[in-house]
Structures are given as structure tokens and as C-alpha cells.
Design an enzyme around this catalytic site. Structure first.
Site, PDB file in Angstrom:
ATOM      1  N   LYS A  22       4.172  -2.081 -10.068  1.00 29.84           N
ATOM      2  CA  LYS A  22       3.153  -1.667  -9.108  1.00 29.84           C
ATOM      3  C   LYS A  22       3.762  -1.556  -7.714  1.00 29.84           C
ATOM      4  CE  LYS A  22       0.301  -4.915  -7.431  1.00 29.84           C
ATOM      5  NZ  LYS A  22       0.353  -5.066  -5.966  1.00 29.84           N
ATOM      6  N   ASN A  23       4.449  -2.611  -7.281  1.00 26.16           N
ATOM      7  CA  ASN A  23       4.931  -2.654  -5.900  1.00 26.16           C
ATOM      8  C   ASN A  23       6.080  -1.707  -5.637  1.00 26.16           C
ATOM      9  OD1 ASN A  23       2.946  -4.459  -5.473  1.00 26.16           O
ATOM     10  ND2 ASN A  23       4.277  -6.249  -5.219  1.00 26.16           N
ATOM     11  N   CYS A 118      -7.254  -7.072  12.266  1.00 24.43           N
ATOM     12  CA  CYS A 118      -6.666  -6.304  13.371  1.00 24.43           C
ATOM     13  C   CYS A 118      -5.167  -6.193  13.093  1.00 24.43           C
ATOM     14  CB  CYS A 118      -6.902  -7.023  14.683  1.00 24.43           C
ATOM     15  SG  CYS A 118      -5.822  -8.450  14.866  1.00 24.43           S
ATOM     16  N   ARG A 123      -2.933 -10.787   7.649  1.00 25.28           N
ATOM     17  CA  ARG A 123      -2.017  -9.795   7.058  1.00 25.28           C
ATOM     18  C   ARG A 123      -1.672  -8.744   8.118  1.00 25.28           C
ATOM     19  NH1 ARG A 123      -1.818  -9.591   1.574  1.00 25.28           N
ATOM     20  NH2 ARG A 123       0.142  -8.498   1.875  1.00 25.28           N
ATOM     21  N   ASP A 309       5.581 -13.835  -4.866  1.00 30.45           N
ATOM     22  CA  ASP A 309       4.653 -13.336  -5.889  1.00 30.45           C
ATOM     23  C   ASP A 309       4.759 -14.108  -7.199  1.00 30.45           C
ATOM     24  OD1 ASP A 309       4.762  -9.795  -4.967  1.00 30.45           O
ATOM     25  OD2 ASP A 309       3.870 -11.564  -4.036  1.00 30.45           O
ATOM     26  N   ARG A 401      -5.936  -5.075 -11.184  1.00 34.14           N
ATOM     27  CA  ARG A 401      -5.251  -4.376 -10.069  1.00 34.14           C
ATOM     28  C   ARG A 401      -3.754  -4.300 -10.332  1.00 34.14           C
ATOM     29  NH1 ARG A 401      -6.398  -6.245  -4.117  1.00 34.14           N
ATOM     30  NH2 ARG A 401      -4.746  -4.709  -3.975  1.00 34.14           N
TER      31      ARG A 401
END
Ligand code: EPZ
Length: 422
Positions: A22-23, A118, A123, A309, A401
Site C-alpha cells: 500500500k505505502n 492544521c 500529523r 508500522d 484500508r
């Protein structure tokens, strides 16, 4: 919202095929926007995050064909006319922010929603923004959107140092820099395999990039980039996840196929220290669980260090180790939402600042537990698989996901997972 009903304890035996990453796929998809024509990407996993990003890309007028049966994507930006990415889509997945660098590189301007909060948190994306400014972009922040313009249509080039080293910022700066009119230098660049693979694809498209895989990238801009056919990497985090899952039950003997063991960095060294037998054979990895898991504390770091992760998965494994361990996350300080859920299964684990302190070996007993984010969720599934009796893992949409057909893969290897659609 779907849930998993899991009965345990069950070992993992047989074979699991690792899906595309995915990444690693998400940056490739953004890079395809820079080409003059249709790019074909292979080994793309069938995941919600890929579908979400497809929709973000389609908003620009780019044609995206997701051939799920062959795990490939065709992306053709020939009719791209709308250099914008709206909040209602970007907020669903942070990596949508890659559109900023891609659209800026492609058209000389971009209007992209901040991914959430923001620019400075939670993040943050301050490094993305400051880096683009350093390369010559004029940037304004208004009503939650970043508006970036390259004077004269192309960035002029410049130098920027990433501190901390950021995967996403490295990706965004690369996407903006490859069609600049000058030279861009990124110091403190991320060295993750996902970034190296992006550099490889951009180079194949005609970009001029030096230093891929090092912390200093030097990009000499070019005017045009060609479409390519490119194969995505295997998912290194899925690989590490299943390696850990196998080690958690003493009768496991699991073979992973379609792997790239070179992408695991130092994780494998730590993994072997637990006493687990690991055998690499080209694109296959065999894992034989130890009778006794040795307590091994870890600290997450940027690549090639222990990946954040895999932090939750490791802490879950350490509940079954014989002794006390400390799992520290230096990348994110709030990535311990799985801890109270593991305690519901009977684990002796608690949070101390940006660490989890674990005492093992504790027998786990089935309970209802709540998923909260992608990697925490898979850790709860792993824990439930070795817990005695029945567990319910709620809100498994988090898993959809980032893990392709997770329950099918695990059940084929001996797990007992039922997806209940609610
Ligand atoms: C990527 O996120 C991955 N996501 C994450 O995986 C992964 O955890 C992370 O890299 C670290 O390896 C994708 O590849 C889509 P960062 P990213 O920018 O790029 C700080 C998963 O589970 N920072 O490298 O967003 C930030 O706060 C996901 O698949 C700034 O301060 O991560 C963090 O502490 C979760 N300013 C650190 O850098 C910025 O402008 C690393 O973040 C950007 C980041």
C-alpha cells in the site's frame, strides 16, 4: 460496521502470498500524473486506500482504471484540467496530500486540502510546505487548503533539509522537483524502500535523480516524463506482520511467498533474537515459531531501523515472551491505542510515556475488542488468534484500508475468523 468473530488459539501453517505494498503504491500513483500518457502499475493491492486515492486522482480529470482481477492500475492524465484535491476526499487518507507535489510538478500550480488539522499538527505537513517553498513555490494557506504556485510554471530549484526525516515530505518534494527548471537537493531524505521505488519509477520515466536510498537526494529537473509500465513492491509491513503472527503460536510453521526480504531492514535481526527460526529463500520466507519467545525490547526508528508500522504487532508478540520488555515509538508518540484492548484479553501491558511496558508470558482469553487504526487493528486480530475462546474485533473497516483479504489469507493458514457484516 463489520466485525471479526475469532476463535482461538490456532497456529499458522501452510502458505500466505504477500500482496503489493500500500505505502509503496500510493507514491507511484501520484507519480503517474507527471507522465505524458498512460502509465500501467502492476502488483497493486485491492484496498480501500487505493480506491480512495483513485477517486482523488479522478477529480483532476485524469482517467484511472483499477483492474482488480489483475491487480493493476492504468492512469492517464492526458485530460487533466483541474489541479485541485478537495477536503472531503483528502481527509479520508493522509497520502492524498501527495497530490500537492504531483500537481505542482505537472501543471505549475496546485490547490490541495490539508490532510487533517492544521499544517503543524496533528500529523503535521510543515516539512512538505517549507520544502516546496525552498524549491521556489509561492504557497498560501487559506480555509484549510494549501495553494501552491511555481512562478513561470516550473519550480526554479533549491535546497532543503528534512528534520525529522519524513517519508511523505520526501515523496512530495520528489514529485514537485523532477520537472523543475533547476536542481533540487533534499537532505535528511527518507531512505524507506517506498521512496527508493518511487525514485526508480521516476528515473524510468526520464527523471534525473541521484542518491536514491541515501539521505541526500539531488534532482535535476527535466521538461518531460514518459509513461511507463512499473511493478509495485511487495508489502514489507504485511510481511513483517505475518512473520510476527506466526511466531506467536508455538506450533506455527508458515511460509510467506511473493516477499522481498531486502526491504525488511533491521527488523529481521530483532525478529531472530526472539528465538524464532527464519529461513529466506529468494522471494519466500519460512517462519517456525519457538517454544519459548525471548523478551526483546525495541525502539522504532526511520529505515532501516525497526519500523513504527510494526510496533503494535511486536508489542502484541511480547505479551507471549518470557520476561519483561519495553516497546518504544520514537516516530509517533500516540500509537498505543491497542494497549487497553490487549489488556481486555488479559495482557499485562501498560503505557509509560512513548513506550509500552509488557510483562509476559500471559495467557490471553477471548473478549470483545475495538479496532482504532490500521496497525493496531491487525495486532488485535493477531492477539485474538492466540486467545482461548471467542473474541470479537469490532470496526474492521480499519483493516480493509491496508490488508488485502486478511481473513481469507489467515483462515487458509489455519485461523478461525468469521467476518460478520453489520
Ligand atoms: C508514512 O507516513 C507511512 N504512510 C506511515 O504508514 C508510516 O508510519 C510513516 O511513513 C513512518 O514510516 C504512507 O506511506 C502512506 P512521516 P508519513 O511524514 O509520510 C513528522 C501505515 O500504517 N512530520 O514519515 O505521514 C511526523 O509527525 C501508515 O501504513 C513532521 O513533523 O510519515 C512523524 O513524527 C501510518 N512534519 C514523522 O515526521 C511533516 O511535515 C514521520 O512522519 C511531516 C512529518
Amino acid at each position: 460496521m463489520d466485525k471479526f468473530v475469532i476463535n482461538g488459539p490456532t497456529p499458522l501453517n501452510g502458505t500466505i502470498r504477500i500482496s503489493g505494498s500500500k505505502n509503496a503504491a500510493l507514491p507511484l500513483m501520484a507519480a503517474a500524473l507527471l507522465a505524458d500518457g498512460e502509465t500501467k502499475l502492476d502488483n497493486i493491492p485491492v484496498l480501500h486506500d487505493i480506491s480512495t486515492f483513485n477517486n482523488v486522482i479522478r477529480v483532476t480529470g485524469t482517467k484511472v482504471l483499477y483492474e482488480k482481477e489483475t491487480h493493476s492500475l492504468r492512469i492517464d492524465p492526458s485530460n487533466l484540467y483541474y489541479a485541485k484535491s478537495p477536503y472531503e476526499l483528502v481527509r479520508k487518507m493522509r497520502a492524498s496530500f501527495y497530490m500537492l507535489g504531483a500537481l505542482l510538478g505537472k501543471t505549475g500550480e496546485a490547490t490541495v486540502s490539508l490532510p487533517g488539522g492544521c499544517a503543524w499538527g496533528p500529523r503535521p505537513v510543515d516539512l512538505h510546505i517549507e520544502g516546496l517553498k525552498a524549491f521556489g513555490a509561492n504557497i498560501t494557506l487559506e480555509k484549510g487548503y494549501v495553494h501552491a504556485v511555481a512562478p513561470n510554471g516550473r519550480l526554479e530549484g533549491g535546497k532543503f533539509t528534512l528534520n525529522p526525516s519524513s517519508v511523505g515530505a520526501t515523496v512530495n518534494l520528489l514529485l514537485a522537483a523532477v520537472k523543475s527548471s533547476g536542481t533540487c537537493i533534499i537532505s535528511g531524505a527518507a531512505k524507506e524502500p517506498d521512496v527508493v521505488q518511487l525514485c526508480n519509477m521516476l528515473t524510468q520515466m526520464g527523471a534525473q535523480i541521484e542518491g536514491a536510498g541515501t539521505s541526500e537526494l539531488r534532482i535535476t529537473g527535466v521538461e518531460k516524463l514518459q509513461p511507463v509500465t512499473f511493478a509495485n513492491a511487495s508489502d514489507r509491513i504485511e510481511t513483517g506482520t505475518f512473520m510476527i503472527a506466526a511466531a506467536m503460536h508455538p506450533e506455527s510453521d508458515l511460509t510467506l511467498t511473493n516477499c522481498n526480504s531486502n526491504d525488511l531492514g533491521l527488523f529481521t535481526d530483532w525478529f531472530k533474537k526472539t528465538g524464532t527460526e527464519v529461513e529466506f529463500n529468494d522471494t519466500e520466507i519460512n517462519v517456525k515459531a519457538p517454544d519459548v519467545i525471548k523478551p526483546i525490547s525495541i525502539i522504532t526508528e526511520i529505515y532501516p531501523g525497526f519500523p513504527t508500522d510494526l510496533q503494535a504487532q511486536w508489542a502484541t508478540m511480547m505479551t507471549q515472551a518470557h520476561g519483561e520488555t519495553v516497546v518504544t515509538d520514537t516516530i509517533y508518540t500516540d500509537r498505543f491505542s491497542y494497549v487497553p484492548e490487549l489488556r481486555r484479553l488479559g495482557a499485562d501491558i501498560r503505557i509509560r510515556n512513548n513506550s509500552a511496558v509488557i510483562k509476559g508470558k500471559t495467557p490471553l482469553t477471548g473478549a470483545s475488542i475495538m479496532s482504532t487504526d490500521l496497525r493496531a487493528s491487525v495486532s488485535l486480530v493477531m492477539a485474538a488468534m492466540i486467545s482461548g475462546g471467542e473474541s470479537e474485533v469490532l470496526r474492521v473497516y480499519h483493516l480493509d484500508r491496508g490488508y488485502e483479504t486478511l481473513e481469507d489469507k489467515l483462515n487458509a493458514a489455519g485461523a478461525n475468523i468469521l467476518r460478520v457484516v453489520e
